[in-house]
Scaffold this active site. Structure first.
Site, mmCIF file in Angstrom:
data_model
loop_
_atom_site.group_PDB
_atom_site.id
_atom_site.type_symbol
_atom_site.label_atom_id
_atom_site.label_comp_id
_atom_site.label_asym_id
_atom_site.label_seq_id
_atom_site.Cartn_x
_atom_site.Cartn_y
_atom_site.Cartn_z
ATOM 1 N N HIS A 131 0.866 -1.187 0.000
ATOM 2 C CA HIS A 131 0.000 0.000 0.000
ATOM 3 C C HIS A 131 0.902 1.237 0.000
ATOM 4 O O HIS A 131 2.080 1.163 0.371
ATOM 5 C CB HIS A 131 -0.942 -0.042 1.201
ATOM 6 C CG HIS A 131 -2.042 -1.066 1.045
ATOM 7 N ND1 HIS A 131 -3.349 -0.723 0.822
ATOM 8 C CD2 HIS A 131 -2.002 -2.419 1.036
ATOM 9 C CE1 HIS A 131 -4.076 -1.830 0.692
ATOM 10 N NE2 HIS A 131 -3.280 -2.879 0.822
ATOM 11 N N CYS A 177 -7.790 -1.246 3.819
ATOM 12 C CA CYS A 177 -8.392 -2.312 4.600
ATOM 13 C C CYS A 177 -9.252 -1.700 5.693
ATOM 14 O O CYS A 177 -8.797 -0.824 6.425
ATOM 15 C CB CYS A 177 -7.304 -3.197 5.211
ATOM 16 S SG CYS A 177 -7.978 -4.470 6.274
HETATM 17 P P1 HMG Z 1 -16.909 -14.263 12.795
HETATM 18 O O1 HMG Z 1 -18.006 -13.301 13.162
HETATM 19 O O2 HMG Z 1 -15.906 -14.629 13.854
HETATM 20 O O3 HMG Z 1 -17.506 -15.585 12.128
HETATM 21 O O4 HMG Z 1 -16.141 -13.651 11.558
HETATM 22 P P2 HMG Z 1 -18.367 -16.767 12.692
HETATM 23 O O5 HMG Z 1 -17.822 -18.010 12.128
HETATM 24 O O6 HMG Z 1 -18.548 -16.630 14.189
HETATM 25 O O7 HMG Z 1 -19.809 -16.480 12.006
HETATM 26 C C1 HMG Z 1 -20.617 -15.366 12.337
HETATM 27 C C2 HMG Z 1 -21.665 -15.166 11.253
HETATM 28 O O8 HMG Z 1 -21.016 -14.812 10.023
HETATM 29 C C3 HMG Z 1 -22.467 -16.437 10.946
HETATM 30 O O9 HMG Z 1 -23.781 -16.025 10.540
HETATM 31 C C4 HMG Z 1 -21.768 -17.012 9.743
HETATM 32 O O10 HMG Z 1 -22.594 -17.823 8.954
HETATM 33 C C5 HMG Z 1 -21.357 -15.759 8.996
HETATM 34 P P3 HMG Z 1 -25.051 -16.136 11.537
HETATM 35 O O11 HMG Z 1 -25.102 -17.589 11.930
HETATM 36 O O12 HMG Z 1 -24.714 -15.214 12.696
HETATM 37 O O13 HMG Z 1 -26.176 -15.654 10.684
HETATM 38 N N1 HMG Z 1 -20.174 -15.989 8.160
HETATM 39 C C6 HMG Z 1 -20.116 -15.739 6.835
HETATM 40 N N2 HMG Z 1 -20.995 -15.242 5.961
HETATM 41 C C7 HMG Z 1 -20.611 -15.148 4.671
HETATM 42 N N3 HMG Z 1 -19.383 -15.504 4.240
HETATM 43 C C8 HMG Z 1 -18.463 -15.987 5.077
HETATM 44 C C9 HMG Z 1 -18.823 -16.127 6.444
HETATM 45 N N4 HMG Z 1 -18.152 -16.582 7.527
HETATM 46 C C10 HMG Z 1 -18.988 -16.489 8.557
HETATM 47 N N5 HMG Z 1 -17.261 -16.333 4.632
HETATM 48 C C11 HMG Z 1 -14.826 -13.835 9.554
HETATM 49 C C12 HMG Z 1 -15.006 -14.299 10.994
HETATM 50 C C13 HMG Z 1 -13.471 -14.284 9.088
HETATM 51 C C14 HMG Z 1 -15.922 -14.435 8.686
HETATM 52 C C15 HMG Z 1 -14.944 -12.286 9.533
HETATM 53 O O14 HMG Z 1 -14.038 -11.765 10.457
HETATM 54 C C16 HMG Z 1 -14.656 -11.697 8.182
HETATM 55 O O15 HMG Z 1 -15.413 -11.875 7.240
HETATM 56 N N6 HMG Z 1 -13.543 -10.956 8.065
HETATM 57 C C17 HMG Z 1 -13.138 -10.395 6.777
HETATM 58 C C18 HMG Z 1 -12.382 -9.117 6.988
HETATM 59 C C19 HMG Z 1 -11.933 -8.615 5.643
HETATM 60 O O16 HMG Z 1 -12.469 -8.951 4.603
HETATM 61 N N7 HMG Z 1 -10.895 -7.766 5.675
HETATM 62 C C20 HMG Z 1 -10.355 -7.210 4.471
HETATM 63 C C21 HMG Z 1 -9.601 -8.215 3.647
HETATM 64 S S1 HMG Z 1 -7.961 -8.529 4.222
HETATM 65 C C22 HMG Z 1 -7.020 -7.273 3.516
HETATM 66 O O17 HMG Z 1 -7.562 -6.351 2.958
HETATM 67 C C23 HMG Z 1 -5.520 -7.367 3.553
HETATM 68 C C24 HMG Z 1 -4.931 -7.796 2.208
HETATM 69 O O18 HMG Z 1 -5.289 -6.893 1.186
HETATM 70 C C25 HMG Z 1 -3.408 -7.845 2.317
HETATM 71 C C26 HMG Z 1 -2.808 -6.571 2.926
HETATM 72 O O19 HMG Z 1 -3.034 -5.476 2.432
HETATM 73 O O20 HMG Z 1 -2.094 -6.744 3.920
HETATM 74 C C27 HMG Z 1 -5.401 -9.198 1.798
HETATM 75 MG MG MG Z 2 -4.282 -4.963 0.825
#
Ligand code: HMG
Ligand code: MG
Length: 305
Positions: free
Chosen positions: A215, A246
């Site tokens: 970034h 992010c």
């Molecule tokens: P959580 O709340 O701990 O998950 O989130 P959970 O397993 O306890 O589930 C809670 C609810 O979420 C449940 O629904 C699940 O079904 C649902 P409910 O029963 O309450 O109705 N759920 C989902 N729904 C859709 N798709 C899924 C999913 N998983 C659970 N995959 C979790 C844990 C990892 C899912 C959450 O923290 C999350 O989605 N985090 C994503 C954060 C993110 O996207 N950040 C940005 C990307 S990373 C980045 O940008 C860095 C990168 O570019 C590299 C860099 O720059 O360094 C890659």
């Molecule tokens: Mg990134």
């Protein structure tokens, strides 16, 4: 014709991030699905062969990516282009497979605090969570990329030792990730720190399996990319228009702009197969659609000239 120093790669593979990293943190209203699809089409038409098109994460956590299935199913595939998506867990993977992704990515961090904020678990728990994702993806014949965030600094923990980055990268590689993308999530790195980090990681993971994902928060990304290409890095992540950030990393402004990376590489005589002018046009088009200007220096210079 530029004379490429022999320490630099002949060719670089560019992994385009705008549709995912670029748009995931977009404030305000949802970017229309049709706009995301057109963005992906324009990037493929520009000659980009690796596009991170969507993210199958929790819609509660990242609402901008909640139309991932519609985006994946709405795009017309260009032969030879790999369309990938983020999948943090098995649920994300199953949704991504059903939507027809070519490739997926798991994402961990070299910082405990960032891991908790971003994916709600520790580093060790995240690695445990990724194992069944890798296994299921392998069964489905889908390659998995691995990200390590905060490789040059963390918004919560500050400095991150290169050995910690190497440890997480090795765990992801040993698990079966074909490539490890090293993220300077908040863009705080400088060239020597970037080189030292790559040196440490490449003692654990072959250099040709590493990618740089920088970034540009402090304006250092281009300098850092030059530095790590000297170490042998030949895969670069970038986002057209310099879009991105992010949601769980305060200060994480845009990815390094694809336009700026292409200008650097063209000047060095390094091949990418990508049409810079088509990317410039796409950067102006998408940033206009979002109501602002590109942050790419090359895009701004070309408009002014
Ligand atoms: P959580 O709340 O701990 O998950 O989130 P959970 O397993 O306890 O589930 C809670 C609810 O979420 C449940 O629904 C699940 O079904 C649902 P409910 O029963 O309450 O109705 N759920 C989902 N729904 C859709 N798709 C899924 C999913 N998983 C659970 N995959 C979790 C844990 C990892 C899912 C959450 O923290 C999350 O989605 N985090 C994503 C954060 C993110 O996207 N950040 C940005 C990307 S990373 C980045 O940008 C860095 C990168 O570019 C590299 C860099 O720059 O360094 C890659
Ligand atoms: Mg990134």
């Amino acid at each position: 014709m530029a004379l490429r120093p022999s320490s630099l790669p002949l060719r670089v593979r560019l992994f385009e991030m705008a549709p995912r990293d670029g748009l995931q943190n977009e404030p305000g209203a949802m970017v229309p699905t049709a706009t995301k699809i057109e963005l992906i089409h324009r990037l493929a038409n520009a000659g980009i062969r690796h596009i991170e098109a969507a993210s199958f994460v929790s819609p509660t956590w990242v609402p901008q990516m909640s139309d991932a299935t519609e985006v994946m199913q709405g795009i017309t595939r260009t032969p030879g282009v790999v369309y990938s998506a983020l999948t943090p867990n098995l649920k994300g993977l199953e949704n991504a497979l059903a939507a027809g992704v070519d490739e997926v990515a798991v994402f961990g961090a070299a910082s405990e605090a960032f891991s908790q904020k971003n994916i709600n678990c520790s580093i060790a728990e995240s690695l445990e969570r990724f194992e069944p994702v890798l296994k299921r993806a392998q069964e489905a014949n889908v390659r998995v990329r691995g990200y390590v965030s905060c490789v040059l600094g963390c918004p919560y923990e500050g400095d991150i030792p290169p050995e910690k980055v190497a440890q997480v990268a090795k765990a992801l590689y040993d698990m079966g990730c074909y490539e490890i993308s090293l993220g300077d999530t908040i863009g705080v790195g400088t060239p020597l720190a970037a080189k030292r980090m790559i040196e440490a990681v490449s003692r654990q993971v072959p250099i040709d399996r590493l990618a740089a994902h920088f970034h540009d928060t402090y304006g250092m990304a281009i300098a850092n990319l030059y530095a790590v290409m000297e170490e042998g890095i030949s895969v670069i992540d970038a986002a057209t228009g310099g879009l991105g950030g992010c949601p769980y990393a305060k200060g994480a402004s845009g990815n390094v702009a694809t336009e700026d990376v292409l200008y650097l590489l063209e000047g060095l005589g390094i091949e990418t197969g990508i049409d810079l002018q088509a990317v410039l046009d796409t950067g102006h088009w998408i940033t206009q659609a979002l109501g602002r200007k590109p942050t790419s220096n090359v895009a701004l210079a070309r408009v002014l000239s």
